[in-house]
Design an enzyme around this catalytic site. Sequence first.
Site, PDB file in Angstrom:
ATOM      1  CB  SER A   1      -1.059   0.046   1.123  1.00 57.65           C
ATOM      2  OG  SER A   1      -2.055   1.014   1.173  1.00 57.65           O
TER       3      SER A   1
ATOM      4  CG  ASP B   1      -7.461  -3.304  -1.692  1.00 60.91           C
ATOM      5  OD1 ASP B   1      -7.796  -2.238  -1.080  1.00 60.91           O
ATOM      6  OD2 ASP B   1      -6.249  -3.497  -1.696  1.00 60.91           O
TER       7      ASP B   1
ATOM      8  CG  HIS C   1      -5.450  -2.896   1.379  1.00 59.39           C
ATOM      9  ND1 HIS C   1      -5.040  -2.335   0.236  1.00 59.39           N
ATOM     10  CD2 HIS C   1      -5.048  -1.705   2.568  1.00 59.39           C
ATOM     11  CE1 HIS C   1      -4.206  -1.526   0.292  1.00 59.39           C
ATOM     12  NE2 HIS C   1      -4.221  -1.052   1.511  1.00 59.39           N
TER      13      HIS C   1
END
EC number: 3.1.2.12
Lengths: 279, 279
Positions: B148, B224, B257
């Site tokens: 991320s 996600d 995620h």
Amino acid sequence: MQTVSLNRSYGGTQGVYKHASRETGTEMAFSVYVPPHPDGAKLPVVWYLSGLTCTHANVTEKGEFRSACAELGLIFVAPDTSPRGEGVPGDPANAYDFGLGAGFYVDATQAPFDRHYRMWSYVTAELPELVAAQFPVDPKRQSILGHSMGGHGALTAALRHPDRYRAASAFAPIVAPSRVPWGIKALGGYLGDDKQAWRRHDAVALIEDGARFRDLLVDYGDADPFLTEQLRPELLQAACDKAGLPLTLRRQAGYDHSYYFISTFMGDHLRWHATRLKA
Amino acid sequence: MQTVSLNRSYGGTQGVYKHASRETGTEMAFSVYVPPHPDGAKLPVVWYLSGLTCTHANVTEKGEFRSACAELGLIFVAPDTSPRGEGVPGDPANAYDFGLGAGFYVDATQAPFDRHYRMWSYVTAELPELVAAQFPVDPKRQSILGHSMGGHGALTAALRHPDRYRAASAFAPIVAPSRVPWGIKALGGYLGDDKQAWRRHDAVALIEDGARFRDLLVDYGDADPFLTEQLRPELLQAACDKAGLPLTLRRQAGYDHSYYFISTFMGDHLRWHATRLKA
């Protein structure tokens, strides 16, 4: 049963669930990993009992079991270690080794703990029924393992239900709670002075009293700070030797009591279980 | 450098350390896994940059990297994501996406962040020097990956230092921070209005401006929740296609995620890195 979370992992699904338990009279949380599998398949189920201070979350986050479970086709269930919530009494001095997070996998007979602390019936009867009803498990292929206090729970469950569990193993288990400080405090607090009741929750005493299991795998680390006072694997070795119970007891150099130790050998344990679950 | 903890794991040692950073002017914590290795060996080192809200601890506990690092002989280093401590300013509204836990791997130029928020120099210069001095690493064999915000950090570090890092990959990276809400807030807050400075911290813009890398591996999950607004992997695909930069971009069905996603594909990434580190 209520779903708290679902996450895809290693091709399967890691779930966390809650339900109102009839045994504990509280809401109980647990986690279940279901590996990738063909539609309609019924899979073997491995029960993991956690140690002092833990919830289902510790092994779920740090146990590194999903890789092997996905490869081997094993469902992995992790219950909590005690009842929790409003009205559940804890340790009078808020110690970590009794009460909340420290149910020791017994059905308490002593007030005020007898109302909620029924972890033996919860993990060996109530939760297996719920899991069998809600997940694609084959109830004829169950096995059990655990860590520390949960190793104690796994060994006693296996020795008292040798036909239900096809395999059993433990990481750094408390093997003789009747003889060590953690166990004396817990068994005394939950079961009172009835030493015969203690023996039914003591793996070494159970073996001395005639309980048997096909074979056991136990790992411990020689840098475990609880080794000589609380765990005492040599007592299990002696009892198994005397009883002719096959024990694979491995001393792992440099390892401590943490999930860094557990996760290292988790794959070995799950392969041990899978061999017996699929035999 | 001060040792916070050492745990044996997969035959090696997982350590956590602290040191006084000259770049951030704070005490910084980081973790290092050293796999089993022959005495005197110098090992390749993999840098892992974490995402928003994380410290070194998230990947250390939940990343499931030690099994592959032990097998492949890789040192694995996980820095923190921002300076912390007394006197370090955070987000004015205490949001999770700026300030503490959200350093975005830049050297801030804007007051009051410019004094402590120097994560670019910290992760690409200061910490590599410290690690090279304290651990058995071969500084000529380094690679970098991240998640991320840390995927953003890994891609920009690789594109700006293609000769230092022999491999780079990312889980669900922010590939074009100049164009998405998280990035616009962070780059604006740390770097002000200088859009040329933003481009040097934007993987897609760096590629558009001529930066190159041998090849990249990126995984993301199609479940996600940040995919379409914050991550936008299609922008990286387009930039790489136009530049002729080899990109292996994998859409993983059902993954989100979380570290359940990261841990599933960690082994793949480390094998990708090992192949290039040992070539």
